[in-house]
Scaffold this motif. Structure first.
Motif, PDB file in Angstrom:
ATOM      1  N   ASN A  75       0.837  -1.202   0.000  1.00  0.00           N
ATOM      2  CA  ASN A  75       0.000   0.000   0.000  1.00  0.00           C
ATOM      3  C   ASN A  75       0.873   1.254   0.000  1.00  0.00           C
ATOM      4  O   ASN A  75       0.786   2.118   0.885  1.00  0.00           O
ATOM      5  N   VAL A  76       1.721   1.354  -1.011  1.00  0.00           N
ATOM      6  CA  VAL A  76       2.742   2.388  -1.046  1.00  0.00           C
ATOM      7  C   VAL A  76       2.159   3.807  -1.074  1.00  0.00           C
ATOM      8  O   VAL A  76       2.798   4.759  -0.628  1.00  0.00           O
ATOM      9  N   TRP A  77       0.941   3.963  -1.593  1.00  0.00           N
ATOM     10  CA  TRP A  77       0.343   5.293  -1.651  1.00  0.00           C
ATOM     11  C   TRP A  77      -0.278   5.723  -0.332  1.00  0.00           C
ATOM     12  O   TRP A  77      -0.836   6.811  -0.225  1.00  0.00           O
ATOM     13  N   GLN A  78      -0.200   4.858   0.677  1.00  0.00           N
ATOM     14  CA  GLN A  78      -0.606   5.246   2.031  1.00  0.00           C
ATOM     15  C   GLN A  78       0.636   5.261   2.908  1.00  0.00           C
ATOM     16  O   GLN A  78       1.214   4.222   3.207  1.00  0.00           O
ATOM     17  N   CYS A  79       1.064   6.444   3.274  1.00  0.00           N
ATOM     18  CA  CYS A  79       2.223   6.622   4.160  1.00  0.00           C
ATOM     19  C   CYS A  79       3.507   6.043   3.563  1.00  0.00           C
ATOM     20  O   CYS A  79       4.411   5.650   4.302  1.00  0.00           O
ATOM     21  N   LYS A  80       3.570   5.971   2.216  1.00  0.00           N
ATOM     22  CA  LYS A  80       4.753   5.454   1.519  1.00  0.00           C
ATOM     23  C   LYS A  80       5.045   3.995   1.882  1.00  0.00           C
ATOM     24  O   LYS A  80       6.166   3.527   1.744  1.00  0.00           O
ATOM     25  N   GLY A  81       4.030   3.295   2.359  1.00  0.00           N
ATOM     26  CA  GLY A  81       4.221   1.903   2.757  1.00  0.00           C
ATOM     27  C   GLY A  81       4.752   1.738   4.165  1.00  0.00           C
ATOM     28  O   GLY A  81       4.924   0.607   4.632  1.00  0.00           O
ATOM     29  N   PHE A  82       5.001   2.830   4.870  1.00  0.00           N
ATOM     30  CA  PHE A  82       5.485   2.739   6.250  1.00  0.00           C
ATOM     31  C   PHE A  82       4.353   2.218   7.137  1.00  0.00           C
ATOM     32  O   PHE A  82       3.191   2.579   6.970  1.00  0.00           O
ATOM     33  N   GLN A  83       4.709   1.378   8.107  1.00  0.00           N
ATOM     34  CA  GLN A  83       3.718   0.648   8.886  1.00  0.00           C
ATOM     35  C   GLN A  83       3.648   1.133  10.337  1.00  0.00           C
ATOM     36  O   GLN A  83       4.653   1.530  10.932  1.00  0.00           O
ATOM     37  N   LEU A  84       2.438   1.063  10.898  1.00  0.00           N
ATOM     38  CA  LEU A  84       2.233   1.410  12.305  1.00  0.00           C
ATOM     39  C   LEU A  84       3.108   0.552  13.213  1.00  0.00           C
ATOM     40  O   LEU A  84       3.623   1.034  14.222  1.00  0.00           O
ATOM     41  N   ALA A  85       3.287  -0.708  12.868  1.00  0.00           N
ATOM     42  CA  ALA A  85       4.041  -1.623  13.720  1.00  0.00           C
ATOM     43  C   ALA A  85       5.492  -1.188  13.913  1.00  0.00           C
ATOM     44  O   ALA A  85       6.144  -1.609  14.875  1.00  0.00           O
ATOM     45  N   ASN A 116      -1.061  19.599   1.198  1.00  0.00           N
ATOM     46  CA  ASN A 116      -2.105  19.704   2.214  1.00  0.00           C
ATOM     47  C   ASN A 116      -1.777  18.797   3.384  1.00  0.00           C
ATOM     48  O   ASN A 116      -0.918  17.910   3.287  1.00  0.00           O
ATOM     49  N   VAL A 117      -2.468  19.022   4.483  1.00  0.00           N
ATOM     50  CA  VAL A 117      -2.436  18.132   5.647  1.00  0.00           C
ATOM     51  C   VAL A 117      -3.873  17.735   5.935  1.00  0.00           C
ATOM     52  O   VAL A 117      -4.755  18.598   6.050  1.00  0.00           O
ATOM     53  N   SER A 118      -4.124  16.434   6.022  1.00  0.00           N
ATOM     54  CA  SER A 118      -5.479  15.917   6.222  1.00  0.00           C
ATOM     55  C   SER A 118      -5.455  14.795   7.243  1.00  0.00           C
ATOM     56  O   SER A 118      -4.404  14.192   7.524  1.00  0.00           O
ATOM     57  N   ILE A 119      -6.615  14.508   7.796  1.00  0.00           N
ATOM     58  CA  ILE A 119      -6.789  13.299   8.601  1.00  0.00           C
ATOM     59  C   ILE A 119      -7.323  12.221   7.680  1.00  0.00           C
ATOM     60  O   ILE A 119      -8.365  12.394   7.037  1.00  0.00           O
ATOM     61  N   VAL A 120      -6.594  11.117   7.610  1.00  0.00           N
ATOM     62  CA  VAL A 120      -6.930  10.043   6.675  1.00  0.00           C
ATOM     63  C   VAL A 120      -7.285   8.781   7.443  1.00  0.00           C
ATOM     64  O   VAL A 120      -6.570   8.378   8.373  1.00  0.00           O
ATOM     65  N   SER A 121      -8.411   8.171   7.068  1.00  0.00           N
ATOM     66  CA  SER A 121      -8.783   6.860   7.602  1.00  0.00           C
ATOM     67  C   SER A 121      -7.921   5.814   6.919  1.00  0.00           C
ATOM     68  O   SER A 121      -7.920   5.702   5.689  1.00  0.00           O
ATOM     69  N   THR A 122      -7.191   5.025   7.703  1.00  0.00           N
ATOM     70  CA  THR A 122      -6.311   4.022   7.089  1.00  0.00           C
ATOM     71  C   THR A 122      -7.094   2.854   6.509  1.00  0.00           C
ATOM     72  O   THR A 122      -6.615   2.176   5.600  1.00  0.00           O
ATOM     73  N   ALA A 123      -8.297   2.608   7.029  1.00  0.00           N
ATOM     74  CA  ALA A 123      -9.091   1.490   6.520  1.00  0.00           C
ATOM     75  C   ALA A 123      -9.554   1.739   5.087  1.00  0.00           C
ATOM     76  O   ALA A 123      -9.543   0.835   4.248  1.00  0.00           O
ATOM     77  N   SER A 124      -9.949   2.986   4.811  1.00  0.00           N
ATOM     78  CA  SER A 124     -10.464   3.307   3.476  1.00  0.00           C
ATOM     79  C   SER A 124      -9.506   4.161   2.657  1.00  0.00           C
ATOM     80  O   SER A 124      -9.717   4.377   1.465  1.00  0.00           O
ATOM     81  N   ASN A 125      -8.451   4.635   3.302  1.00  0.00           N
ATOM     82  CA  ASN A 125      -7.478   5.535   2.674  1.00  0.00           C
ATOM     83  C   ASN A 125      -8.174   6.771   2.090  1.00  0.00           C
ATOM     84  O   ASN A 125      -7.868   7.217   0.984  1.00  0.00           O
ATOM     85  N   ASP A 170      -6.111   3.708  13.479  1.00  0.00           N
ATOM     86  CA  ASP A 170      -7.382   4.054  12.838  1.00  0.00           C
ATOM     87  C   ASP A 170      -7.189   5.190  11.837  1.00  0.00           C
ATOM     88  O   ASP A 170      -7.776   5.177  10.749  1.00  0.00           O
ATOM     89  N   CYS A 171      -6.399   6.177  12.231  1.00  0.00           N
ATOM     90  CA  CYS A 171      -6.224   7.387  11.432  1.00  0.00           C
ATOM     91  C   CYS A 171      -4.765   7.813  11.447  1.00  0.00           C
ATOM     92  O   CYS A 171      -3.999   7.442  12.347  1.00  0.00           O
ATOM     93  N   VAL A 172      -4.415   8.612  10.474  1.00  0.00           N
ATOM     94  CA  VAL A 172      -3.113   9.267  10.464  1.00  0.00           C
ATOM     95  C   VAL A 172      -3.301  10.736  10.099  1.00  0.00           C
ATOM     96  O   VAL A 172      -4.251  11.103   9.397  1.00  0.00           O
ATOM     97  N   LEU A 173      -2.427  11.563  10.611  1.00  0.00           N
ATOM     98  CA  LEU A 173      -2.343  12.963  10.198  1.00  0.00           C
ATOM     99  C   LEU A 173      -1.343  12.981   9.043  1.00  0.00           C
ATOM    100  O   LEU A 173      -0.146  12.810   9.251  1.00  0.00           O
TER     101      LEU A 173
END
Length: 290
Positions: A75-85, A116-125, A170-173
């Motif tokens: 999922n490289v287009w979400q957080c460049k593939g960086f993981q919460l873990a 921009n800076v947004s709050i993004v739901s990680t489940a739905s991106n 759940d979310c990321v800034l």
């Protein structure tokens, strides 16, 4: 020799493409780690671990050379593939609705684009709420110095975010910089949770401002750690008041301190003498004075 020269030029061109130019440094954003390597492949991890400021297009170039790359896992287009873990627990921020959050971005080389800076739901991106918390139509232009408010700025956590961001992950800034002038996209994600309103900067309930309750009146008083010695207690204690002297006559108008009453009869005078001389001598003294 020609072949070696072509190879060097190819490596240099690739390096120019993948080396990054921007990232969020405060609050702390996600970074590459073992979970990213497992999801995106070792080569992509190595690429970002060597330069966290890299862009997504550069990551995808590396992915094309990886036989084990799985786009759905990475999922490289979400957080460049960086993981919460891979984020330490202390990096997960705790915000409250309405809280103002200062952010700092480091841009190592400008490339004009939008951001921009947004709050993004990680489940739905997808972006939560009505849109970005802050945005720029012209961002990091190389035609002029970068404005200060593009690298240091504030965003406000929406009041109506509710329970959508209650748990870590759940979310990321998300900070998102799309430099169309060079077809490079940069992202950084800050992990956070949202607690109740009215708390301090960490999203927790504020400490009570009133003093703690005192002990019940029926509760025993605390024992002093050291009792004063008899001498110190005696010297420091206030003197014990004595009872006021009684009027020796009873009902008279004397001062009550043993002085002669202002008016008296023979009997009251004898009573007064008794207090001064004692016994039957009082009547004898009274007769001598008459």
């Amino acid at each position: 020799m020609v072949s070696s020269t072509k190879t060097l030029f190819g490596v240099a061109a690739l390096a120019t493409t993948v080396l990054g130019h921007g990232y969020v440094i405060d609050p702390p954003a996600r970074k590459p780690g073992p979970a990213m390597a497992a999801a995106c492949g070792q080569q992509m991890f190595n690429n970002q671990n060597s330069d966290i400021y890299g862009n997504i297009q550069g990551e995808l170039q590396v992915a094309r050379n990886q036989a084990d790359f799985d786009a759905s896992k990475c999922n490289v287009w979400q957080c460049k593939g960086f993981q919460l873990a891979d984020s330490p627990a202390q990096n997960v921020q705790s915000f409250r609705p309405g809280q103002v959050v200062p952010m700092t971005v480091e841009i190592r080389a400008p490339h004009e684009g939008t951001a921009n800076v947004s709050i993004v739901s990680t489940a739905s991106n997808t972006v939560i709420g009505s849109g970005p918390l802050i945005s720029w139509d012209v961002y990091a232009s190389n035609a002029a110095p970068i404005p200060a408010d593009q690298t240091k700025f504030d965003v406000t956590i929406p009041e109506d975010i509710g329970g959508q961001c209650a748990q870590p992950g759940d979310c990321v800034l998300q900070w998102y910089w799309d430099a169309r002038s060079i077809d490079q996209t940069y992202e950084a994600c800050v992990d956070f949770v949202v607690g109740g309103g009215g708390g301090g900067g960490d999203g927790q309930a504020p400490a009570p401002s009133s003093p703690p309750p005192v002990a019940s009146p029926t509760a025993p008083l605390p024992t002093s750690s050291a009792s004063p010695t008899a001498s110190s207690a005696t010297s420091s204690a206030a003197p014990t008041p004595t009872a006021a002297p009684q009027d020796p006559v009873g009902g008279g108008s004397g001062s009550g301190d043993g002085s002669v009453p202002e008016s008296f009869t023979l009997d009251t005078f004898i009573a007064w003498l008794r207090t001064k001389a004692g016994g039957n001598n009082a009547r004898r003294h009274a007769r001598q004075l008459m």
